[in-house]
Design an enzyme around this catalytic site. Structure first.
Site, short mmCIF file in Angstrom:
data_model
loop_
_atom_site.label_atom_id
_atom_site.label_comp_id
_atom_site.label_asym_id
_atom_site.label_seq_id
_atom_site.Cartn_x
_atom_site.Cartn_y
_atom_site.Cartn_z
N GLN A 130 0.81 -1.21 0.00
CA GLN A 130 0.00 0.00 0.00
C GLN A 130 0.85 1.27 0.00
O GLN A 130 0.35 2.35 -0.26
CB GLN A 130 -0.93 0.03 1.21
CG GLN A 130 -0.27 0.38 2.52
CD GLN A 130 -1.28 0.46 3.64
OE1 GLN A 130 -1.94 -0.51 3.94
NE2 GLN A 130 -1.38 1.61 4.26
N CYS A 136 -5.54 0.88 4.15
CA CYS A 136 -5.75 -0.50 4.61
C CYS A 136 -7.22 -0.88 4.55
O CYS A 136 -7.57 -2.00 4.22
CB CYS A 136 -5.26 -0.67 6.04
SG CYS A 136 -3.55 -0.22 6.29
N HIS A 274 -6.46 -1.07 12.68
CA HIS A 274 -5.76 -1.43 11.45
C HIS A 274 -6.53 -2.53 10.75
O HIS A 274 -6.88 -3.55 11.36
CB HIS A 274 -4.34 -1.91 11.77
CG HIS A 274 -3.58 -2.34 10.56
ND1 HIS A 274 -3.28 -1.50 9.52
CD2 HIS A 274 -3.04 -3.55 10.23
CE1 HIS A 274 -2.59 -2.16 8.60
NE2 HIS A 274 -2.44 -3.40 9.00
N ASN A 298 -1.60 -9.91 5.50
CA ASN A 298 -0.92 -8.69 5.92
C ASN A 298 0.52 -9.06 6.21
O ASN A 298 0.91 -9.22 7.34
CB ASN A 298 -1.56 -8.10 7.18
CG ASN A 298 -1.03 -6.71 7.49
OD1 ASN A 298 -1.24 -5.77 6.73
ND2 ASN A 298 -0.32 -6.57 8.62
#
Length: 306
Positions: A130, A136, A274, A298
Site C-alpha cells: 500500500q 488499509c 488497522h 498482511n
C-alpha cells in the site's frame, strides 16, 4: 488477540534534538536508505538516523530474547525504521465502525474444520504494497470482495483499491487518511460496481474519481456485520470466505514483525485500528495441545487466538 473491523495514514515532522550517531552503523544506515529510497534534508537526516538507531537496538534486544525463548515471533528492520511509534500509529489509525441495520451474520450448526486456509482454495490474491497511503480499509474490503467473486465465478481477479480511495469520499472515507470498511462496502453497494486493478491501477495517493460503469467487473447486493466474538467470526469465515477485520496494531512488535506466531500481551480487544483480511485459522502443533492462530493477509501474519 481478537480481530474486529476498520483503518488510516499520515507522516509528522520530528523536531527533537538528535544524539551523536553511532558511526559503526554508517554502512548499514546507507544501505538501508538505498534499499527504501530514503532521502532527507541534512537536519531531518539527523533526526531520522537517531530513530533508526533506536529501532536497531530494539530489534537486537528482541533477537537476544528469542535466543532465550522469551518470544514466539521474529522482527526485522523495514521501511518504517526511521519513524516514531506515533507516526506509525497515524498510518494505521482506523475510523470507528458505525453499525446499521444491515443484516448481521448469525450462523448456527456450522461444522468447523480443524484448519482453514482460503489461499489454498484460490480465494486470495497476492499481497500488494500500500506504500505511503493509509488505505488499509480499502485493501481489506477489496480482498473480501475478490474472495466472493471467486466463490461465485471461479475467477480470481485483483480489484481496484484506487477506485475506493478516489471515489468513496461522499460515503465517509478519507482516501489516504483512512476510512471505515463499513463505509467502503456502502459505496460499492450503492455504486453498483467496482473496477479491476487492471483498468484502475493503484497510485498510493488520492486522485479525482475515474470510475467508469462500463468497466465494472463486480457488484454487491448486500454485506453483513459479524458480531464481535471469535465464535461468530469463526463460523462466518468458514461459511462465507475471507473477511475484512481490524486489530489493535499500536505496538512496536507489530511494526517490525517478520515471522512466527504473533502475540502481543498488551493488545486491546476493543480498540481495532488497522484493517486486514482474515483468510484462515489453525493450530500450531497438536490440536489438543497446540496454540490456536488466525491467518491474515498482511505480510503473512499469524495471530494467536484465546
Amino acid at each position: 488477540m481478537t480481530p474486529a473491523v476498520f483503518l488510516a495514514i499520515i507522516c509528522l515532522g520530528v523536531t527533537l534534538a538528535a544524539p551523536t550517531p553511532d558511526y559503526n552503523l554508517d554502512a548499514e544506515w546507507e544501505k538501508w536508505k538505498k534499499s527504501y529510497e530514503k532521502t532527507y534534508s541534512p537536519e531531518e537526516e539527523k533526526q531520522r538516523r537517531a530513530l533508526w538507531e533506536e529501532n536497531v537496538k530494539m530489534i537486537k534486544q528482541h533477537t537476544v530474547e528469542n535466543g532465550l525463548w522469551m518470544n514466539n515471533f521474529t522482527i526485522e528492520m523495514n521501511e518504517f525504521g526511521d519513524m516514531t511509534g506515533e507516526e506509525i500509529r497515524m498510518m494505521t489509525d482506523s475510523s470507528s465502525l458505525t453499525l446499521s441495520n444491515e443484516k448481521r451474520i448469525q450462523k448456527r450448526n456450522v461444522k468447523i474444520p480443524k484448519t482453514l486456509d482460503w489461499r489454498k482454495e484460490g480465494y486470495v490474491t497476492p499481497v500488494r504494497n500500500q506504500r505511503a497511503c493509509g488505505a488499509c480499509w480499502a485493501f481489506a474490503v477489496v480482498g473480501s470482495i475478490e474472495g466472493q467473486l471467486f466463490k461465485k465465478t471461479g475467477r480470481l481477479l485483483p480489484l481496484s483499491v484506487q477506485n475506493l480511495v478516489d471515489c468513496s469520499k461522499s460515503f465517509g472515507t478519507n482516501g489516504c487518511k483512512g476510512g471505515s470498511t463499513y463505509n467502503a462496502y456502502q459505496y460499492v453497494k450503492n455504486n453498483r460496481g467496482l473496477e479491476a486493478e487492471a483498468t484502475y491501477p493503484y497510485e498510493a495517493k488520492v486522485s479525482h474519481c475515474k470510475y467508469h460503469p462500463e468497466r465494472s467487473v463486480v457488484k454487491i447486493t448486500r454485506f453483513m456485520i459479524v458480531p464481535r466474538n471469535e465464535e461468530a467470526l469463526l463460523k462466518a469465515l468458514v461459511t462465507i470466505g475471507p473477511i475484512a477485520i481490524g486489530i489493535d496494531a499500536k505496538h512496536e512488535s507489530f511494526d517490525k514483525y517478520r515471522g512466527g506466531m504473533y502475540h502481543e500481551p498488551n493488545c486491546k480487544h476493543d480498540s481495532p485500528n488497522h484493517s486486514m483480511l482474515l483468510v484462515g485459522f489453525g493450530y500450531e502443533g497438536q490440536e489438543s495441545e497446540g496454540r490456536k492462530y488466525w491467518l491474515v493477509k498482511n505480510r503473512k501474519l499469524k495471530f494467536m487466538g484465546h
